[in-house]
Scaffold this active site. Structure first.
Site, PDB file in Angstrom:
ATOM      1  N   CYS A  71       1.096   5.685   3.423  1.00  0.00           N
ATOM      2  CA  CYS A  71       0.733   6.697   2.274  1.00  0.00           C
ATOM      3  C   CYS A  71      -1.079   6.658   2.384  1.00  0.00           C
ATOM      4  O   CYS A  71      -1.574   7.361   1.862  1.00  0.00           O
ATOM      5  CB  CYS A  71       1.392   5.961   1.031  1.00  0.00           C
ATOM      6  SG  CYS A  71       0.999   4.404   0.447  1.00  0.00           S
TER       7      CYS A  71
ATOM      8  N   PHE B 281       0.972  -6.367   0.475  1.00  0.00           N
ATOM      9  CA  PHE B 281       1.896  -7.142   1.546  1.00  0.00           C
ATOM     10  C   PHE B 281       2.761  -6.212   2.048  1.00  0.00           C
ATOM     11  O   PHE B 281       3.592  -6.759   2.933  1.00  0.00           O
ATOM     12  CB  PHE B 281       2.601  -8.121   0.733  1.00  0.00           C
ATOM     13  CG  PHE B 281       3.628  -7.729  -0.588  1.00  0.00           C
ATOM     14  CD1 PHE B 281       4.867  -7.200  -0.219  1.00  0.00           C
ATOM     15  CD2 PHE B 281       3.029  -7.881  -1.786  1.00  0.00           C
ATOM     16  CE1 PHE B 281       5.577  -6.666  -1.334  1.00  0.00           C
ATOM     17  CE2 PHE B 281       3.722  -7.207  -2.650  1.00  0.00           C
ATOM     18  CZ  PHE B 281       5.051  -6.598  -2.640  1.00  0.00           C
TER      19      PHE B 281
END
Length: 402
Positions: free
Chosen positions: A53, A114
């Site tokens: 994204c 993460f």
């Protein structure tokens, strides 16, 4: 021979391009596969495609960066003009450094994200399956994974939740009063959708979350893990009308939620977590609707994120150490053909003296000599190129032998 090529990174990210622009370069599953097939036809051996994204990037050993630019533009909805204006081309050490920073979450919109290392692993496995990632890329990716693990273990830069999914729930908790009593609809069960569902259940204490997916079986599979209600895709419009909060986490190249699907007479908060946008921007003009998209969520800063920035120097120190180890290995890898050629020359020269020296002794001596040369090159990196050139001259090695 990959060591005769240059390592490039060609991409576009949130740093220079807004959500709409990045969406043009976002690749769906079909486009990713088509791009990889094209790369295979061009006989590329080492190529990584990172499609998230926040960014679309290609890393590869090729002769010219233009090759990678053409691939991105051909298989996305982006144009060369936009890529030239908003994108970037990095080569050599800068390209390696970019991959290390991206893979360890230091380049993420939300510092320490993460999830990106998992996306990098997935990209590598997919490339390897297609025959587009061999030992060189594997060594590189493993080095990035090592850096990521050490940074997470030895610093607190990833303390707390750092993902887009958590940022969405954090926004909800801050802006939606009495969230446990609201009607929540989650549309989409991809990775972000599943992570958002988990965070919703964990933090909102809402026991009547509705989950809808185009493929109902996938929604049902998620419902087995979390206490949510599954509705069919055909009920989407009616469930939207009933919702106080709608989270769209689908993965389409076109809007999956359009204005003609919304008939409401009460406030509706919509969070679009998709890339490209899957909520038609026209919806934002409707009465009662408030639309929040990815970039707005990623700009949310809180004390925990500010706290993480304190660990940046330590994280960058770890990253630089592991990156330098990889680059040193890569540099010595360039000399492997010469060392092999020298070893073969030594062995060949000894074949005529079978009465004076045994074949196994010759092999041992050849191995010992080339081993000493390799050790010298490692200990004296600044002299490596000159030393190798001298050895090639001494042993009269031709380009065909190396």
């Amino acid at each position: 021979m990959t060591h005769t090529l240059n390592f490039f990174c060609v991409g576009i990210s949130y740093k220079n391009a807004d959500l709409e622009t990045r969406g043009k370069f976002s690749l769906d599953e079909i486009s990713v596969h088509a791009l990889q097939l094209a790369a295979k036809e061009k006989n590329y051996k080492e190529i990584l495609l990172l499609n998230t994204c926040n960014r679309t990037e290609i890393y590869a050993w090729v002769q010219h960066a233009e090759e990678l630019k053409n691939l991105i533009c051909k298989y996305s909805n982006g144009t060369m003009a936009i890529l030239e204006k908003k994108g970037y081309v990095l080569s050599g050490r800068a390209a390696f450094h970019q991959l290390f920073r991206v893979g360890t979450g230091l380049e993420s919109q939300i510092l320490g994200d993460f999830e990106v290392i998992g996306q990098l692993k997935q990209s590598f496995y997919r490339a390897k399956k297609m025959g587009l990632a061999n030992s060189l890329t594997e060594r590189l990716v493993n080095a990035v994974i090592q850096a990521s693990k050490r940074i997470k273990t030895e610093t607190k830069i990833s303390s707390g939740a750092t993902s887009v999914a958590f940022a969405a729930v954090q926004y909800i908790m801050q802006h939606v009063p009495s969230i446990s009593e609201k009607n929540i609809l989650l549309f989409g069960t991809g990775k972000i959708g599943r992570n958002t569902c988990e965070n919703l259940v964990k933090h909102t204490h809402n026991d009547h979350i509705v989950l809808i997916n185009r493929t109902e079986e996938k929604a049902t599979a998620v419902a087995k893990k979390f206490p949510v209600q599954v509705k069919s895709y055909g009920q989407l419009t009616s469930q939207v009308r009933n919702a106080d909060l709608l989270i769209v986490a689908t993965s389409s190249q076109r809007p999956t939620l359009t204005a003609d699907m919304i008939y409401i007479d009460k406030p509706l908060l919509i969070l679009d977590l998709s890339m490209p946008r899957n909520v038609d921007p026209e919806i934002e003009t409707l009465a009662y609707v408030k639309l929040i998209h990815l970039d707005e969520l990623s700009q949310i800063t809180n004390t925990s994120i500010k706290e993480r920035k304190k660990y940046l120097p330590k994280a960058e120190e770890i990253l630089n150490n592991i990156e330098n180890e990889f680059l040193e290995w890569l540099e010595h890898r360039k000399f492997a053909p010469t060392l092999k050629a020298i070893k073969e020359k030594l062995l060949f020269s000894s074949q005529g003296d079978v009465d004076l020296i045994k074949n196994e002794d010759a092999a041992y001596m050849a191995q010992k000599i080339t081993g000493q040369v390799a050790a010298y090159l490692k200990e004296n990196p600044k002299k490596a190129a000159t030393t190798v050139a001298l050895l090639e001259d001494i042993f009269q090695l031709s380009s065909q032998e190396i």
